[in-house]
Design an enzyme around this catalytic site. Structure first.
Site, PDB file in Angstrom:
ATOM      1  N   LEU A  11       0.839  -1.213   0.000  1.00 23.71           N
ATOM      2  CA  LEU A  11       0.000   0.000   0.000  1.00 23.71           C
ATOM      3  C   LEU A  11       0.869   1.257   0.000  1.00 23.71           C
ATOM      4  O   LEU A  11       0.707   2.155  -0.828  1.00 23.71           O
ATOM      5  CB  LEU A  11      -0.906   0.026   1.247  1.00 23.71           C
ATOM      6  CG  LEU A  11      -2.317  -0.495   1.158  1.00 23.71           C
ATOM      7  CD1 LEU A  11      -3.068  -0.240   2.468  1.00 23.71           C
ATOM      8  CD2 LEU A  11      -3.089   0.127  -0.004  1.00 23.71           C
ATOM      9  N   VAL A  12       1.827   1.348   0.924  1.00 19.13           N
ATOM     10  CA  VAL A  12       2.652   2.558   1.019  1.00 19.13           C
ATOM     11  C   VAL A  12       3.652   2.616  -0.137  1.00 19.13           C
ATOM     12  O   VAL A  12       3.860   3.675  -0.736  1.00 19.13           O
ATOM     13  CB  VAL A  12       3.377   2.631   2.380  1.00 19.13           C
ATOM     14  CG1 VAL A  12       4.362   3.800   2.418  1.00 19.13           C
ATOM     15  CG2 VAL A  12       2.371   2.764   3.522  1.00 19.13           C
ATOM     16  N   SER A  38       7.419 -11.771  -5.441  1.00 18.14           N
ATOM     17  CA  SER A  38       6.936 -10.771  -6.425  1.00 18.14           C
ATOM     18  C   SER A  38       7.949 -10.486  -7.525  1.00 18.14           C
ATOM     19  O   SER A  38       7.701  -9.678  -8.409  1.00 18.14           O
ATOM     20  CB  SER A  38       6.607  -9.466  -5.692  1.00 18.14           C
ATOM     21  OG  SER A  38       5.605  -9.698  -4.729  1.00 18.14           O
ATOM     22  N   ARG A  97      13.692   4.196  14.093  1.00 20.89           N
ATOM     23  CA  ARG A  97      13.181   5.491  14.562  1.00 20.89           C
ATOM     24  C   ARG A  97      13.774   5.931  15.894  1.00 20.89           C
ATOM     25  O   ARG A  97      14.126   7.089  16.066  1.00 20.89           O
ATOM     26  CB  ARG A  97      11.661   5.438  14.697  1.00 20.89           C
ATOM     27  CG  ARG A  97      10.931   5.386  13.370  1.00 20.89           C
ATOM     28  CD  ARG A  97       9.428   5.271  13.556  1.00 20.89           C
ATOM     29  NE  ARG A  97       8.746   5.085  12.280  1.00 20.89           N
ATOM     30  CZ  ARG A  97       7.547   4.539  12.169  1.00 20.89           C
ATOM     31  NH1 ARG A  97       6.899   4.112  13.251  1.00 20.89           N
ATOM     32  NH2 ARG A  97       6.977   4.391  10.989  1.00 20.89           N
ATOM     33  N   CYS A 126       2.917   7.417  11.095  1.00 21.55           N
ATOM     34  CA  CYS A 126       1.962   8.331  10.434  1.00 21.55           C
ATOM     35  C   CYS A 126       1.236   9.226  11.433  1.00 21.55           C
ATOM     36  O   CYS A 126       1.130  10.446  11.239  1.00 21.55           O
ATOM     37  CB  CYS A 126       0.967   7.552   9.605  1.00 21.55           C
ATOM     38  SG  CYS A 126       0.349   6.060  10.365  1.00 21.55           S
ATOM     39  N   GLN A 153      -8.029   6.256  13.739  1.00 26.87           N
ATOM     40  CA  GLN A 153      -7.148   5.890  12.649  1.00 26.87           C
ATOM     41  C   GLN A 153      -7.775   4.995  11.591  1.00 26.87           C
ATOM     42  O   GLN A 153      -8.483   4.029  11.895  1.00 26.87           O
ATOM     43  CB  GLN A 153      -5.846   5.272  13.191  1.00 26.87           C
ATOM     44  CG  GLN A 153      -5.093   6.261  14.063  1.00 26.87           C
ATOM     45  CD  GLN A 153      -3.758   5.783  14.601  1.00 26.87           C
ATOM     46  OE1 GLN A 153      -3.390   6.076  15.731  1.00 26.87           O
ATOM     47  NE2 GLN A 153      -2.987   5.060  13.793  1.00 26.87           N
ATOM     48  N   GLY A 157      -4.045   2.151   7.648  1.00 25.85           N
ATOM     49  CA  GLY A 157      -2.824   2.084   8.462  1.00 25.85           C
ATOM     50  C   GLY A 157      -2.412   0.655   8.758  1.00 25.85           C
ATOM     51  O   GLY A 157      -1.230   0.384   9.011  1.00 25.85           O
ATOM     52  N   ARG A 227      -8.645   2.426  16.301  1.00 25.07           N
ATOM     53  CA  ARG A 227      -8.915   2.099  14.901  1.00 25.07           C
ATOM     54  C   ARG A 227     -10.403   2.301  14.614  1.00 25.07           C
ATOM     55  O   ARG A 227     -11.251   1.820  15.376  1.00 25.07           O
ATOM     56  CB  ARG A 227      -8.534   0.646  14.606  1.00 25.07           C
ATOM     57  CG  ARG A 227      -8.600   0.284  13.154  1.00 25.07           C
ATOM     58  CD  ARG A 227      -7.497   0.908  12.352  1.00 25.07           C
ATOM     59  NE  ARG A 227      -6.188   0.360  12.733  1.00 25.07           N
ATOM     60  CZ  ARG A 227      -5.031   0.876  12.380  1.00 25.07           C
ATOM     61  NH1 ARG A 227      -5.006   1.987  11.689  1.00 25.07           N
ATOM     62  NH2 ARG A 227      -3.891   0.328  12.729  1.00 25.07           N
ATOM     63  N   HIS A 234      -6.147   9.546   8.961  1.00 25.95           N
ATOM     64  CA  HIS A 234      -6.194   9.539  10.426  1.00 25.95           C
ATOM     65  C   HIS A 234      -6.684  10.886  10.937  1.00 25.95           C
ATOM     66  O   HIS A 234      -6.299  11.941  10.409  1.00 25.95           O
ATOM     67  CB  HIS A 234      -4.798   9.281  11.001  1.00 25.95           C
ATOM     68  CG  HIS A 234      -4.252   7.906  10.772  1.00 25.95           C
ATOM     69  ND1 HIS A 234      -4.997   6.857  10.299  1.00 25.95           N
ATOM     70  CD2 HIS A 234      -2.994   7.433  10.949  1.00 25.95           C
ATOM     71  CE1 HIS A 234      -4.235   5.784  10.194  1.00 25.95           C
ATOM     72  NE2 HIS A 234      -2.999   6.101  10.582  1.00 25.95           N
ATOM     73  N   ASN A 307      -3.011   9.235   5.913  1.00 23.39           N
ATOM     74  CA  ASN A 307      -1.902   8.528   6.558  1.00 23.39           C
ATOM     75  C   ASN A 307      -0.987   7.816   5.565  1.00 23.39           C
ATOM     76  O   ASN A 307       0.172   7.528   5.865  1.00 23.39           O
ATOM     77  CB  ASN A 307      -2.431   7.524   7.583  1.00 23.39           C
ATOM     78  CG  ASN A 307      -3.423   6.550   6.958  1.00 23.39           C
ATOM     79  OD1 ASN A 307      -4.515   6.962   6.570  1.00 23.39           O
ATOM     80  ND2 ASN A 307      -3.067   5.284   6.858  1.00 23.39           N
TER      81      ASN A 307
HETATM   82  C1  2RA Z   1      -1.357   2.252  11.849  1.00 19.23           C
HETATM   83  N1  2RA Z   1       0.279   3.959  12.373  1.00 19.23           N
HETATM   84  O1  2RA Z   1      -2.130   3.190  11.548  1.00 19.23           O
HETATM   85  C2  2RA Z   1       0.075   2.521  12.211  1.00 19.23           C
HETATM   86  C3  2RA Z   1       1.011   1.930  11.200  1.00 19.23           C
HETATM   87  N2  2RA Z   1       0.803   2.430   9.901  1.00 19.23           N
HETATM   88  O2  2RA Z   1      -1.696   1.054  11.892  1.00 19.23           O
END
Ligand code: 2RA
Length: 329
Positions: A11-12, A38, A97, A126, A153, A157, A227, A234, A307
């Site tokens: 996705l990203v 792939s 990070r 994100c 979120q 994500g 979530r 988000h 996000n």
């Molecule tokens: C999420 N921030 O939204 C975390 C990882 N992308 O699940």
């Protein structure tokens, strides 16, 4: 510029390719990278077709920059190998990070700390990115003491499987599950695993990454990450206590002038940021700007961003743009 995109089929990763094209990043050769499974798949980029290669094959091609979004274990294993081959890595995973030797960058906040010595650069989480873009100019003006953030979120994500679960539930189809519970018509107050203090890893990321990016451990942050069944981006409810008082109009003016921020704050006309409006955009949208009337020097904000874009792909590409512009690559 020879650019590798590691995790190009995710996705990203797919969004990174889209953003590189949209922003006309100076790619002279694209190297899409994914797992052995792939290998050979065709990726379209700028009207041309490119075959997916493995990480080892990409390293041998010595890209100038490698934009990673392939999970922590892939980053841990391959980012140093790319760096040894002379590539600068911008990594979206959490692998680097909080490593004290690595920079954690949101260009509008702290790109100036980057030097030619930085060979592995971490892209923040994100939910952290969209928050610090807003916190930074306010911290510079009024000095932040404490932040209380609650997030709402998007399922994007989590990834493709979570989007599929939401769509399946809406269609009444029994499909694969990304979550332990239904997500449609529900909210799940857990993102990532729980740690020993009762917080989740997502909440600890927001707390720890914010201090690192802002370069100020005195800022106290607490977070609840949730979530919800949306896909556009988000949303975050942010309560900020400052050392000093503020003027609401000045706050709006400061945020309006912040690069990458759009103020949408007209409650009289029911204008405020929403994920459906932020979807597919690169800015961070701020609204519901109002004083917390229960405590001095305290502000409430509502912040929304896509996000997959500013929260991941666009931020990573903007880091790469900074490297090119400042001749650090
Ligand atoms: C999420 N921030 O939204 C975390 C990882 N992308 O699940």
């Amino acid at each position: 510029m020879k650019v590798a995109v590691v995790g190009a089929t995710g996705l990203v990763g797919s969004m990174i390719l889209k953003v590189l094209e949209e922003r006309n990043f100076p790619v002279t050769e694209l190297i899409p990278v994914a797992s052995e499974r792939s290998k050979g798949k065709e990726i379209s980029f700028k009207g041309n077709k490119f075959k997916v290669v493995t990480a080892d094959e990409a390293i041998a091609l010595k890209p100038d920059i490698a934009l990673f979004s392939a999970g922590g274990s892939t980053s841990t294993e391959f980012a140093p190998k790319f760096a040894e081959a002379g590539t600068i890595v911008v990594d979206n995973s959490s692998a680097w990070r909080m490593d004290p030797t690595k920079k954690l960058i949101v260009p509008e906040v702290n790109a100036s700390v980057l030097t030619a010595d930085d060979r592995i650069i971490a892209n923040p989480n994100c939910s952290t990115i969209q928050m610090v873009v807003v916190l930074k100019p306010l911290h510079d003006k009024y000095k932040i003491k404490r932040v209380v953030v609650s997030t709402y979120q998007s399922v994007t994500g989590t990834g493709v499987k979570a989007v599929a679960q939401l769509n399946d539930e809406r269609a009444g189809i029994e499909g694969e599950k990304a979550y332990p519970y239904k997500i449609d018509l529900n909210v799940i107050p857990q993102i990532d695993v729980f740690v020993e203090n009762g917080y989740t890893k997502e909440e600890m990321k927001m707390i720890q990454e914010t201090n690192k990016i802002m370069g100020d451990d005195s800022i106290r942050v607490t977070a609840t990450t949730v979530r919800i069944p949306v896909i556009g981006g988000h949303s975050e409810s942010i309560n900020i206590e400052f050392e000093n008082d503020f003027d609401l109009n000045e706050v709006r003016s400061i945020l309006s002038k912040q690069s990458g921020v759009v103020v949408v704050d007209d409650p009289a006309n029911q204008k405020y940021p929403m994920p459906l409006d932020a979807h597919e955009k690169d800015e961070v949208f701020v609204g519901r700007i109002r004083r917390d009337e229960t405590q001095d020097n305290t502000l409430n904000l509502w912040v929304v961003a896509d996000n997959l874009r500013k929260g991941a792909a666009t931020n990573a590409v903007q880091v790469a743009e900074y490297l090119v512009k400042n001749k650090l690559v």
